[in-house]
Design a protein around this motif. Structure first.
Motif, PDB file in Angstrom:
ATOM      1  N   ASP A  93      43.755  33.813  50.400  1.00 55.31           N
ATOM      2  CA  ASP A  93      43.623  35.335  50.350  1.00 55.31           C
ATOM      3  C   ASP A  93      44.648  35.852  49.404  1.00 55.31           C
ATOM      4  OD1 ASP A  93      41.833  35.449  52.086  1.00 55.31           O
ATOM      5  OD2 ASP A  93      43.157  35.995  53.691  1.00 55.31           O
ATOM      6  N   VAL A  94      45.977  35.301  49.480  1.00 49.97           N
ATOM      7  CA  VAL A  94      47.052  35.893  48.410  1.00 49.97           C
ATOM      8  C   VAL A  94      46.767  35.692  46.957  1.00 49.97           C
ATOM      9  CG1 VAL A  94      49.243  35.592  47.701  1.00 49.97           C
ATOM     10  CG2 VAL A  94      48.872  35.788  50.050  1.00 49.97           C
ATOM     11  N   ARG A  95      46.230  34.425  46.517  1.00 52.04           N
ATOM     12  CA  ARG A  95      45.729  34.039  45.360  1.00 52.04           C
ATOM     13  C   ARG A  95      44.564  34.966  45.041  1.00 52.04           C
ATOM     14  NH1 ARG A  95      45.240  29.012  46.218  1.00 52.04           N
ATOM     15  NH2 ARG A  95      43.244  28.852  46.881  1.00 52.04           N
ATOM     16  N   VAL A  96      43.642  35.224  45.754  1.00 49.29           N
ATOM     17  CA  VAL A  96      42.586  36.084  45.362  1.00 49.29           C
ATOM     18  C   VAL A  96      43.212  37.544  45.019  1.00 49.29           C
ATOM     19  CG1 VAL A  96      40.488  37.243  46.254  1.00 49.29           C
ATOM     20  CG2 VAL A  96      40.795  34.833  46.344  1.00 49.29           C
ATOM     21  N   ALA A  97      44.086  37.956  45.898  1.00 52.02           N
ATOM     22  CA  ALA A  97      44.653  39.400  45.787  1.00 52.02           C
ATOM     23  C   ALA A  97      45.366  39.451  44.573  1.00 52.02           C
ATOM     24  CB  ALA A  97      45.415  39.693  46.964  1.00 52.02           C
ATOM     25  N   ARG A  98      46.152  38.391  44.213  1.00 49.75           N
ATOM     26  CA  ARG A  98      47.060  38.339  42.888  1.00 49.75           C
ATOM     27  C   ARG A  98      45.903  38.633  41.583  1.00 49.75           C
ATOM     28  NH1 ARG A  98      51.620  34.070  44.770  1.00 49.75           N
ATOM     29  NH2 ARG A  98      52.789  35.736  45.813  1.00 49.75           N
ATOM     30  N   ASP A  99      44.812  37.530  41.767  1.00 52.46           N
ATOM     31  CA  ASP A  99      43.798  37.431  40.728  1.00 52.46           C
ATOM     32  C   ASP A  99      43.145  38.893  40.668  1.00 52.46           C
ATOM     33  OD1 ASP A  99      44.474  35.016  40.297  1.00 52.46           O
ATOM     34  OD2 ASP A  99      42.843  34.075  41.224  1.00 52.46           O
ATOM     35  N   ASP A 100      42.816  39.722  41.647  1.00 55.70           N
ATOM     36  CA  ASP A 100      42.426  40.921  41.656  1.00 55.70           C
ATOM     37  C   ASP A 100      43.194  41.844  40.848  1.00 55.70           C
ATOM     38  OD1 ASP A 100      39.928  40.054  42.387  1.00 55.70           O
ATOM     39  OD2 ASP A 100      40.280  40.944  44.647  1.00 55.70           O
ATOM     40  N   ALA A 101      44.424  41.896  41.198  1.00 54.14           N
ATOM     41  CA  ALA A 101      45.514  42.741  40.967  1.00 54.14           C
ATOM     42  C   ALA A 101      45.735  42.467  39.621  1.00 54.14           C
ATOM     43  CB  ALA A 101      46.861  42.531  41.650  1.00 54.14           C
ATOM     44  N   ASP A 102      45.738  41.423  38.972  1.00 56.39           N
ATOM     45  CA  ASP A 102      46.160  40.981  37.532  1.00 56.39           C
ATOM     46  C   ASP A 102      44.895  41.736  36.523  1.00 56.39           C
ATOM     47  OD1 ASP A 102      48.251  39.735  37.939  1.00 56.39           O
ATOM     48  OD2 ASP A 102      47.435  37.833  38.034  1.00 56.39           O
ATOM     49  N   ARG A 103      43.588  41.614  37.271  1.00 58.63           N
ATOM     50  CA  ARG A 103      42.393  42.005  36.570  1.00 58.63           C
ATOM     51  C   ARG A 103      42.486  43.743  36.473  1.00 58.63           C
ATOM     52  NH1 ARG A 103      38.404  44.208  38.531  1.00 58.63           N
ATOM     53  NH2 ARG A 103      38.531  43.317  40.630  1.00 58.63           N
ATOM     54  N   VAL A 104      42.985  44.349  37.570  1.00 60.30           N
ATOM     55  CA  VAL A 104      42.915  45.673  37.519  1.00 60.30           C
ATOM     56  C   VAL A 104      44.116  46.099  36.601  1.00 60.30           C
ATOM     57  CG1 VAL A 104      43.641  47.816  38.819  1.00 60.30           C
ATOM     58  CG2 VAL A 104      42.043  45.945  39.868  1.00 60.30           C
ATOM     59  N   LYS A 105      45.269  45.370  36.556  1.00 60.44           N
ATOM     60  CA  LYS A 105      46.233  45.747  35.861  1.00 60.44           C
ATOM     61  C   LYS A 105      45.840  45.721  34.102  1.00 60.44           C
ATOM     62  CE  LYS A 105      50.200  44.448  38.582  1.00 60.44           C
ATOM     63  NZ  LYS A 105      51.102  43.339  38.683  1.00 60.44           N
ATOM     64  N   ALA A 106      45.021  44.614  33.885  1.00 59.28           N
ATOM     65  CA  ALA A 106      44.713  44.497  32.370  1.00 59.28           C
ATOM     66  C   ALA A 106      43.450  45.567  32.105  1.00 59.28           C
ATOM     67  CB  ALA A 106      44.034  43.032  32.291  1.00 59.28           C
ATOM     68  N   ALA A 107      42.743  45.622  33.048  1.00 61.31           N
ATOM     69  CA  ALA A 107      41.634  47.044  32.730  1.00 61.31           C
ATOM     70  C   ALA A 107      42.349  48.295  32.680  1.00 61.31           C
ATOM     71  CB  ALA A 107      40.661  47.011  33.949  1.00 61.31           C
ATOM     72  N   LEU A 108      43.328  48.423  33.317  1.00 62.25           N
ATOM     73  CA  LEU A 108      44.158  49.690  33.241  1.00 62.25           C
ATOM     74  C   LEU A 108      44.997  50.096  32.060  1.00 62.25           C
ATOM     75  CD1 LEU A 108      45.065  52.533  34.468  1.00 62.25           C
ATOM     76  CD2 LEU A 108      46.859  51.259  35.789  1.00 62.25           C
ATOM     77  N   ARG A 109      45.564  48.901  31.590  1.00 57.94           N
ATOM     78  CA  ARG A 109      46.319  48.894  30.298  1.00 57.94           C
ATOM     79  C   ARG A 109      45.272  49.091  29.309  1.00 57.94           C
ATOM     80  NH1 ARG A 109      48.490  43.752  31.966  1.00 57.94           N
ATOM     81  NH2 ARG A 109      50.308  44.307  33.462  1.00 57.94           N
ATOM     82  N   SER A 110      43.982  48.501  29.348  1.00 59.03           N
ATOM     83  CA  SER A 110      43.067  48.532  28.228  1.00 59.03           C
ATOM     84  C   SER A 110      42.412  50.305  28.215  1.00 59.03           C
ATOM     85  CB  SER A 110      41.956  47.730  28.541  1.00 59.03           C
ATOM     86  OG  SER A 110      41.124  47.883  27.419  1.00 59.03           O
ATOM     87  N   TRP A 111      42.369  50.634  29.493  1.00 59.01           N
ATOM     88  CA  TRP A 111      41.839  52.047  29.361  1.00 59.01           C
ATOM     89  C   TRP A 111      43.138  52.812  28.853  1.00 59.01           C
ATOM     90  CZ3 TRP A 111      43.652  56.247  31.857  1.00 59.01           C
ATOM     91  CH2 TRP A 111      42.870  57.506  31.970  1.00 59.01           C
ATOM     92  N   GLN A 112      44.313  52.717  29.198  1.00 57.00           N
ATOM     93  CA  GLN A 112      45.421  53.608  28.922  1.00 57.00           C
ATOM     94  C   GLN A 112      45.546  53.512  27.351  1.00 57.00           C
ATOM     95  OE1 GLN A 112      48.338  51.880  31.309  1.00 57.00           O
ATOM     96  NE2 GLN A 112      48.465  53.711  32.461  1.00 57.00           N
ATOM     97  N   THR A 113      45.206  52.425  26.931  1.00 56.94           N
ATOM     98  CA  THR A 113      45.548  52.117  25.385  1.00 56.94           C
ATOM     99  C   THR A 113      44.545  52.997  24.800  1.00 56.94           C
ATOM    100  OG1 THR A 113      46.701  49.994  25.674  1.00 56.94           O
ATOM    101  CG2 THR A 113      45.494  50.512  23.442  1.00 56.94           C
ATOM    102  N   ARG A 114      43.114  52.767  25.045  1.00 56.95           N
ATOM    103  CA  ARG A 114      42.048  53.558  24.505  1.00 56.95           C
ATOM    104  C   ARG A 114      42.190  55.093  24.593  1.00 56.95           C
ATOM    105  NH1 ARG A 114      38.972  49.865  27.431  1.00 56.95           N
ATOM    106  NH2 ARG A 114      38.383  51.699  28.771  1.00 56.95           N
TER     107      ARG A 114
END
Length: 84
Positions: A49-70
């Motif tokens: 569960d922790v591994r999945v949550a970390r993977d999800d958090a990393d994916r959301v952070k990357a998407a947010l960074r991309s959105w913020q940059t654009r």
């Protein structure tokens, strides 16, 4: 969640009591090992569960960074009065 038994809580772990073996000295080893197996299974689930949550958090952070940059590029141009 395991199909065999419900998830353990900290209260479950703290409240477990092992019976005495037929020889009246010490704990019943089979009962102790069954509980340890269950605890090990629960730990595996929690780690997954922790591994999945970390993977999800990393994916959301990357998407947010991309959105913020654009959007920062678009917003910067508007603030300077640029027309695009």
């Amino acid at each position: 969640m395991s199909a065999v038994y419900p998830r353990l809580t900290s209260t479950d772990i703290r409240s477990v009591r092992f019976g005495r073996g037929p020889w009246r000295r010490g704990l019943d080893p089979d009962e102790v090992y069954r509980f340890l197996d269950r605890l090990a299974d629960e730990m595996d689930l929690l780690r997954r569960d922790v591994r999945v949550a970390r993977d999800d958090a990393d994916r959301v952070k990357a998407a947010l960074r991309s959105w913020q940059t654009r959007n920062a590029r678009i917003t910067d141009g508007r603030w300077r009065g640029d027309r695009r």
